[in-house]
Design a protein around this motif. Structure first.
Motif, PDB file in Angstrom:
ATOM      1  N   ALA A   1       9.088   0.654  -0.195  1.00 58.17           N
ATOM      2  CA  ALA A   1       8.512   0.046   1.005  1.00 58.17           C
ATOM      3  C   ALA A   1       7.226  -0.721   0.683  1.00 58.17           C
ATOM      4  N   SER A   2       6.473  -0.235  -0.304  1.00 56.63           N
ATOM      5  CA  SER A   2       5.191  -0.869  -0.628  1.00 56.63           C
ATOM      6  C   SER A   2       5.350  -2.152  -1.440  1.00 56.63           C
TER       7      SER A   2
ATOM      8  N   TYR B   1       0.844  -1.201   0.000  1.00 59.96           N
ATOM      9  CA  TYR B   1       0.000   0.000   0.000  1.00 59.96           C
ATOM     10  C   TYR B   1       0.874   1.244   0.000  1.00 59.96           C
ATOM     11  N   LEU B   2       0.722   2.044  -1.026  1.00 63.37           N
ATOM     12  CA  LEU B   2       1.357   3.357  -1.096  1.00 63.37           C
ATOM     13  C   LEU B   2       0.266   4.400  -0.889  1.00 63.37           C
ATOM     14  N   PRO B   3       0.137   4.945   0.314  1.00 71.21           N
ATOM     15  CA  PRO B   3      -0.941   5.912   0.578  1.00 71.21           C
ATOM     16  C   PRO B   3      -0.654   7.276  -0.019  1.00 71.21           C
ATOM     17  N   GLU B   4      -1.713   8.037  -0.269  1.00 68.57           N
ATOM     18  CA  GLU B   4      -1.531   9.403  -0.778  1.00 68.57           C
ATOM     19  C   GLU B   4      -0.836  10.262   0.272  1.00 68.57           C
ATOM     20  N   GLU B   5      -1.224  10.081   1.542  1.00 64.29           N
ATOM     21  CA  GLU B   5      -0.580  10.822   2.627  1.00 64.29           C
ATOM     22  C   GLU B   5       0.648  10.039   3.076  1.00 64.29           C
ATOM     23  N   ARG B   6       1.823  10.581   2.812  1.00 65.73           N
ATOM     24  CA  ARG B   6       3.057   9.863   3.121  1.00 65.73           C
ATOM     25  C   ARG B   6       3.277   9.826   4.628  1.00 65.73           C
ATOM     26  N   GLY B   7       3.683   8.640   5.150  1.00 68.24           N
ATOM     27  CA  GLY B   7       3.729   8.494   6.594  1.00 68.24           C
ATOM     28  C   GLY B   7       4.967   7.834   7.153  1.00 68.24           C
ATOM     29  N   LEU B   8       6.084   7.846   6.430  1.00 67.39           N
ATOM     30  CA  LEU B   8       7.297   7.224   6.957  1.00 67.39           C
ATOM     31  C   LEU B   8       7.972   8.136   7.984  1.00 67.39           C
TER      32      LEU B   8
ATOM     33  N   ILE C   1      14.396 -10.952   6.481  1.00 71.01           N
ATOM     34  CA  ILE C   1      15.192  -9.735   6.554  1.00 71.01           C
ATOM     35  C   ILE C   1      16.355  -9.752   5.557  1.00 71.01           C
ATOM     36  N   LYS C   2      17.034 -10.898   5.430  1.00 69.99           N
ATOM     37  CA  LYS C   2      18.166 -10.976   4.511  1.00 69.99           C
ATOM     38  C   LYS C   2      17.734 -10.663   3.075  1.00 69.99           C
ATOM     39  N   GLU C   3      16.633 -11.272   2.633  1.00 67.66           N
ATOM     40  CA  GLU C   3      16.120 -11.019   1.289  1.00 67.66           C
ATOM     41  C   GLU C   3      15.642  -9.571   1.162  1.00 67.66           C
ATOM     42  N   ALA C   4      15.036  -9.062   2.213  1.00 64.44           N
ATOM     43  CA  ALA C   4      14.548  -7.686   2.182  1.00 64.44           C
ATOM     44  C   ALA C   4      15.694  -6.708   1.976  1.00 64.44           C
ATOM     45  N   LYS C   5      16.812  -6.941   2.660  1.00 70.24           N
ATOM     46  CA  LYS C   5      17.961  -6.044   2.524  1.00 70.24           C
ATOM     47  C   LYS C   5      18.542  -6.112   1.118  1.00 70.24           C
ATOM     48  N   GLU C   6      18.646  -7.309   0.563  1.00 68.59           N
ATOM     49  CA  GLU C   6      19.158  -7.473  -0.801  1.00 68.59           C
ATOM     50  C   GLU C   6      18.257  -6.766  -1.803  1.00 68.59           C
TER      51      GLU C   6
ATOM     52  N   MET D   1      17.303   2.484   5.198  1.00 69.53           N
ATOM     53  CA  MET D   1      17.352   1.027   5.264  1.00 69.53           C
ATOM     54  C   MET D   1      16.629   0.505   6.505  1.00 69.53           C
ATOM     55  N   ASP D   2      16.768   1.197   7.620  1.00 69.61           N
ATOM     56  CA  ASP D   2      16.102   0.747   8.850  1.00 69.61           C
ATOM     57  C   ASP D   2      14.588   0.728   8.687  1.00 69.61           C
ATOM     58  N   ILE D   3      14.042   1.762   8.057  1.00 68.99           N
ATOM     59  CA  ILE D   3      12.592   1.811   7.900  1.00 68.99           C
ATOM     60  C   ILE D   3      12.112   0.767   6.899  1.00 68.99           C
ATOM     61  N   LEU D   4      12.892   0.531   5.847  1.00 66.37           N
ATOM     62  CA  LEU D   4      12.508  -0.484   4.858  1.00 66.37           C
ATOM     63  C   LEU D   4      12.513  -1.882   5.477  1.00 66.37           C
ATOM     64  N   LEU D   5      13.537  -2.191   6.253  1.00 68.72           N
ATOM     65  CA  LEU D   5      13.617  -3.512   6.882  1.00 68.72           C
ATOM     66  C   LEU D   5      12.553  -3.685   7.952  1.00 68.72           C
ATOM     67  N   TYR D   6      12.251  -2.616   8.665  1.00 68.38           N
ATOM     68  CA  TYR D   6      11.205  -2.673   9.692  1.00 68.38           C
ATOM     69  C   TYR D   6       9.848  -2.987   9.060  1.00 68.38           C
ATOM     70  N   LEU D   7       9.537  -2.313   7.959  1.00 70.35           N
ATOM     71  CA  LEU D   7       8.250  -2.527   7.304  1.00 70.35           C
ATOM     72  C   LEU D   7       8.177  -3.910   6.668  1.00 70.35           C
ATOM     73  N   ALA D   8       9.317  -4.391   6.128  1.00 67.92           N
ATOM     74  CA  ALA D   8       9.347  -5.743   5.571  1.00 67.92           C
ATOM     75  C   ALA D   8       9.111  -6.788   6.658  1.00 67.92           C
ATOM     76  N   GLU D   9       9.686  -6.551   7.834  1.00 62.42           N
ATOM     77  CA  GLU D   9       9.515  -7.472   8.956  1.00 62.42           C
ATOM     78  C   GLU D   9       8.058  -7.528   9.406  1.00 62.42           C
ATOM     79  N   LEU D  10       7.374  -6.383   9.351  1.00 63.41           N
ATOM     80  CA  LEU D  10       5.949  -6.363   9.702  1.00 63.41           C
ATOM     81  C   LEU D  10       5.124  -7.231   8.746  1.00 63.41           C
ATOM     82  N   LYS D  11       5.632  -7.414   7.526  1.00 68.91           N
ATOM     83  CA  LYS D  11       4.960  -8.253   6.532  1.00 68.91           C
ATOM     84  C   LYS D  11       5.462  -9.697   6.569  1.00 68.91           C
ATOM     85  N   ASP D  12       6.254 -10.041   7.584  1.00 66.64           N
ATOM     86  CA  ASP D  12       6.803 -11.395   7.732  1.00 66.64           C
ATOM     87  C   ASP D  12       7.710 -11.787   6.572  1.00 66.64           C
TER      88      ASP D  12
END
Length: 308
Positions: free
Chosen positions: A143-144, A76-83, A104-109, A90-101
């Motif tokens: 992130a989406s 989901y890419l919302p119209e109102e940006r909320g990061l 982490i290794k693949e998410a970072k790559e 990188m920290d925010i991208l990995l955090y959001l990927a972790e929330l989606k189960d």
């Protein structure tokens, strides 16, 4: 083929105002579906109901036949940006990927690959507040899609992007659809919608106005128009056969033609005395259709409502 998303008879009211009135549509695997409408039409309310941010008063929303929202399968890419502005990219991208189960290794790559693809190589340790608006939009987009969603909602994805970045986004969205992702896209940039989307759902005042493939919409709404540049008079052309109306814009006349016109034979009706510096014939654009409906002009439509 069962659609990934199915919205049936959706209704939503706030106090005494009904925002959504019997909304129904589907989004299939591998297609880009546009949801369009003027501000206040009910697009955001529809999306928020799909995401479970709010709940409808009536109707059903199912994902592959199930009512439970598969949050790890949705991007989901919302119209109102909320990061978070003060957190490293990188920290925010990995955090959001972790929330989606997502691993982490693949998410970072994948994050590093996408950062490079979108011209953000080396920005993984920068905080979002250090980035420009366009760069921030790229991070939000990454992130989406980082967790490889099966269904992706993009609300004004091209906001704040320069033309080069728009092309990058367009290509990536096409790649995702080609890989099987079902995509629901909302945008006010009608030229991009017309270029990219397979089908569209246009909502106005909480009600369905158009629902069909882009080809269906073109056939139903987008009659031909003839644009002539030269010093000519409206009255010399508005009485020609198969002409609905004529608009004048300085030294340019735009002739809107009737639905059943045969273009090749119609051209023979143009007066020999006509001054023609340029002449083009094309179909009415999605932008013009949108404006016509949003402003209640009803100047383009002939016949019944399109329900393809």
């Amino acid at each position: 083929m069962e659609p990934f998303l199915k919205v049936e008879h959706l209704k939503k009211s706030f106090k005494d105002t009904q925002i959504l009135k019997d909304i129904s549509f589907e989004v299939n695997k591998g297609e880009i579906m546009a949801i369009l409408g003027p501000n206040g039409a009910g697009k955001s309310t529809t999306i928020r109901n799909i995401m479970g941010i709010m709940y409808p008063d009536g109707g059903n929303i199912t994902f592959k036949g199930n009512k439970e929202i598969p949050r790890n399968k949705i991007g989901y890419l919302p119209e109102e940006r909320g990061l978070y502005k003060n957190v490293k990219v990188m920290d925010i991208l990995l955090y959001l990927a972790e929330l989606k189960d997502y691993p982490i290794k693949e998410a970072k790559e994948r994050a590093l690959l996408y950062l490079k693809k979108f011209g953000l190589e080396g920005k993984d340790k920068a905080s979002l507040e250090e980035l420009s608006k366009g760069m921030g939009q790229k991070v939000q987009f990454i992130a989406s899609i980082l967790h490889e969603p099966e269904f992706l909602i993009l609300d004004e994805p091209f906001s704040g992007l320069d033309p080069v970045s728009q092309e990058l986004f367009k290509q990536e969205i096409r790649n995702l659809a080609a890989g099987g992702t079902a995509i629901l896209l909302s945008s006010h940039q009608m030229n991009l919608v017309e270029e990219m989307c397979d089908r569209l759902f246009l909502i106005h005042r909480g009600e369905k106005v158009i629902y069909g493939t882009m080809d269906d919409v073109k056939k139903e709404y987008a009659n031909f128009k003839c644009t002539i540049k030269g010093r000519n008079r409206v009255e010399d052309l508005e009485k020609l056969p198969k002409v609905q109306r004529v608009e004048q814009r300085e030294d340019t006349l735009i002739l809107y033609l009737m639905k059943d016109v045969e273009v090749a034979s119609w051209l023979r009706n143009l007066p020999e005395t006509l001054e023609i510096n340029e002449l083009s014939i094309d179909r009415v654009s999605l932008h013009e259709i949108f404006i016509d409906i949003a402003t209640d002009k009803n100047m383009l439509k002939e016949g019944a409502e399109l329900n393809a």
